[in-house]
Design an enzyme around this catalytic site. Structure first.
Site, PDB file in Angstrom:
ATOM      1  N   LYS A 126    -117.483 -38.791  -8.591  1.00  0.00           N
ATOM      2  CA  LYS A 126    -116.011 -39.431  -9.353  1.00  0.00           C
ATOM      3  C   LYS A 126    -115.270 -37.652  -9.320  1.00  0.00           C
ATOM      4  O   LYS A 126    -115.941 -36.937  -8.844  1.00  0.00           O
ATOM      5  CB  LYS A 126    -116.373 -39.316 -10.952  1.00  0.00           C
ATOM      6  CG  LYS A 126    -115.774 -39.870 -11.670  1.00  0.00           C
ATOM      7  CD  LYS A 126    -116.258 -41.588 -12.284  1.00  0.00           C
ATOM      8  CE  LYS A 126    -115.203 -41.824 -12.660  1.00  0.00           C
ATOM      9  NZ  LYS A 126    -115.604 -43.404 -12.626  1.00  0.00           N
ATOM     10  N   ASP A 166    -110.370 -45.751 -11.110  1.00  0.00           N
ATOM     11  CA  ASP A 166    -110.363 -45.941 -12.772  1.00  0.00           C
ATOM     12  C   ASP A 166    -109.364 -45.403 -13.227  1.00  0.00           C
ATOM     13  O   ASP A 166    -108.319 -46.196 -13.851  1.00  0.00           O
ATOM     14  CB  ASP A 166    -111.182 -44.219 -13.049  1.00  0.00           C
ATOM     15  CG  ASP A 166    -112.209 -43.607 -13.935  1.00  0.00           C
ATOM     16  OD1 ASP A 166    -113.488 -44.598 -13.989  1.00  0.00           O
ATOM     17  OD2 ASP A 166    -111.556 -43.122 -15.217  1.00  0.00           O
TER      18      ASP A 166
HETATM   19  N1  GLU Z   1    -114.405 -46.156 -12.591  1.00  0.00           N
HETATM   20  C1  GLU Z   1    -115.420 -47.195 -12.456  1.00  0.00           C
HETATM   21  C2  GLU Z   1    -116.479 -46.454 -13.295  1.00  0.00           C
HETATM   22  O1  GLU Z   1    -116.036 -46.129 -13.887  1.00  0.00           O
HETATM   23  C3  GLU Z   1    -115.594 -47.857 -11.134  1.00  0.00           C
HETATM   24  C4  GLU Z   1    -115.268 -47.342 -10.342  1.00  0.00           C
HETATM   25  C5  GLU Z   1    -116.186 -47.763  -8.596  1.00  0.00           C
HETATM   26  O2  GLU Z   1    -116.262 -49.101  -9.026  1.00  0.00           O
HETATM   27  O3  GLU Z   1    -116.710 -47.146  -8.124  1.00  0.00           O
HETATM   28  O4  GLU Z   1    -117.130 -47.079 -13.160  1.00  0.00           O
END
Ligand code: GLU
Length: 444
Positions: A126, A166
């Protein structure tokens, strides 16, 4: 003291001030204790829980950029590469003023288990920045994204680490980030997901988290002899997750009567008008008060209050810790049947326990909102084979993935005699997969 509690204590002490990370560590490790006990001596010897709770790598960097007045601004960028046991690091980027290392680590830790549950080969990561996109011009957003990528590019790659969106990072930001990555590296590769459809994006990625949430919740309801047909639903948030959750809830025959943003919320007894909501949020980038002004049936309220509305199913789709113990009490006294989390960790630990103790079916985020990252992994597959699948093909795969996620939770919770505790089911099922991969790869 049990091994689990020892590790929670040690990691918390070694990482002071990371409240949200401590919270998820507590939730996950407490609920996997039953599974850890069966192999405790081995796990302890291998320091498995310590390794799992320490990111493989965390990167923090300066992001300088110039605003429209010519003033230089400085933000902080992060990328936490948490665990690559089952695949390249995968997870979004969050641009929001609240972002700090504790927030990114909480999201990255959740992502490890979420990604494992999808059944696809993606590890957990992340990133993000304390940059606030609100009120910024397009040019400022581009300038920030380019500067952010000027550092990030050296840490990512299609087989290494694949960021996505996100909160605060949508199609526009991914476009600017991708353009800069390509310019620096000369590589046209699937290094980011959530791309536009004309440059390698996947159909149904925009809808995936919200639709996936409804596919998951539908399975959870069906397993408990309920359906969405004719039900009233409350949703919080009005971003990408909320919009497509509302759209799919309506398709399944339910009526969604609320949506919110950081300043207020709307009660719309005739059901949220999704076309208007999309226009307000995705095209004109306005507020929920503007939705209410243009929708005669809607009432606007300042502040919080979505869960005080009587309904059957709650779908928190805004942000972490938005459902407090007081909200949980409202949800129980308003006779809700179920809550499924669209945002990451929207329910506090105390509220989760209260809801579960009072018989509310509880669908935890790392299972319920895994549809977004699952379709991101499908976008990676399409990029690798240089093909694009149809909307139907991706949507059908998403549906099957969400059904399979619920099945894993159900079976795992039964196996450990915690029937209907889907929090334990999600954490244990994700943990078992990641741990198996970690054990097989030795002490790394
Ligand atoms: N931000 C999204 C999550 O919390 C998607 C992450 C992604 O697609 O890599 O899972």
């Amino acid at each position: 003291m049990s091994y689990v509690n020892e590790v929670i204590e040690r990691i918390t002490k070694e990482n002071p001030g990371e409240d949200e990370f401590h919270q998820t560590l507590n939730e996950v490790y407490s609920s996997i204790e039953v599974a850890v006990e069966q192999n405790e001596a081995q796990y302890r010897k291998d320091a498995l829980l310590e390794r799992l709770a320490n990111p493989e790598r965390q990167i923090k960097f300066r992001v300088p950029w110039v605003d429209d007045e010519g003033q230089v601004q400085v933000n902080t960028g992060y990328r936490v590469q948490f665990n690559s046991a089952i695949g390249p690091y995968k997870g979004g980027l969050r641009f929001h003023p609240s972002v700090n290392i504790g927030i990114i680590k909480f999201l990255g830790f959740e992502q490890i288990f979420k990604n494992a549950l999808t059944g696809l080969p993606i590890g957990g990561g992340k990133g993000g920045s304390n940059f606030d996109p609100k009120g910024k011009s397009d040019r400022e957003i581009m300038s920030f994204c380019q500067s952010f990528m000027n550092e990030l590019y050296r840490h990512i790659g299609q087989d290494q680490d694949v960021p996505a969106g996100d909160i605060g990072v949508g199609g526009r930001e991914i476009g600017y980030l991708y353009g800069q990555y390509k310019r620096i590296t000369k590589q046209y590769e699937g290094v980011l997901t959530g791309k536009g459809l004309t440059f390698g994006g996947s159909l149904a990625r925009t809808e995936a988290t919200g639709y996936g949430l409804l596919y998951f919740a539908d399975e959870m309801l069906k397993a408990n002899n309920e359906t969405f047909e004719g039900k009233t639903v409350t949703v919080s948030g009005s971003g990408n997750v909320a919009i497509y959750a509302i759209e799919k809830a309506h398709q399944l025959g339910a009526k969604v009567v609320t949506a919110s943003d950081s300043t207020g919320w709307v009660y719309d007894p005739e059901g949220i008008d999704v076309a208007l909501l999309k226009d307000i949020k995705e095209v004109r980038r306005l507020r929920m008060s503007d939705y209410a002004a243009e929708r005669p049936s809607a009432e606007y309220h300042e502040g919080r209050g979505v869960w005080s509305v009587e309904a059957d199913i709650a779908l928190p789709c805004a942000t972490q810790n938005e459902v407090t113990i007081d909200d949980a009490k409202d949800i129980v006294s308003n006779n809700y049947i179920a809550l499924a989390e669209g945002a990451n960790m929207p329910t506090t630990l105390e509220a989760t326990k209260y809801l579960q103790d009072n018989g509310i079916l509880f669908g935890p985020a790392k299972a319920a909102n895994a549809g977004g990252v699952a379709v991101s992994a499908l976008e990676m597959s399409q990029n690798s084979e240089r093909l694009s699948w149809t909307f139907e093909e991706v949507d059908n795969k998403l549906h099957a993935i969400m059904q399979n996620i619920f099945k894993q939770l159900d079976e795992t919770s039964k196996k450990y005699e915690q029937d209907k505790d889907y929090v334990a089911g999600a954490n244990i099922a994700g943990f078992e997969k990641v741990v198996d991969a970690m054990q097989s790869q030795g002490i790394v």
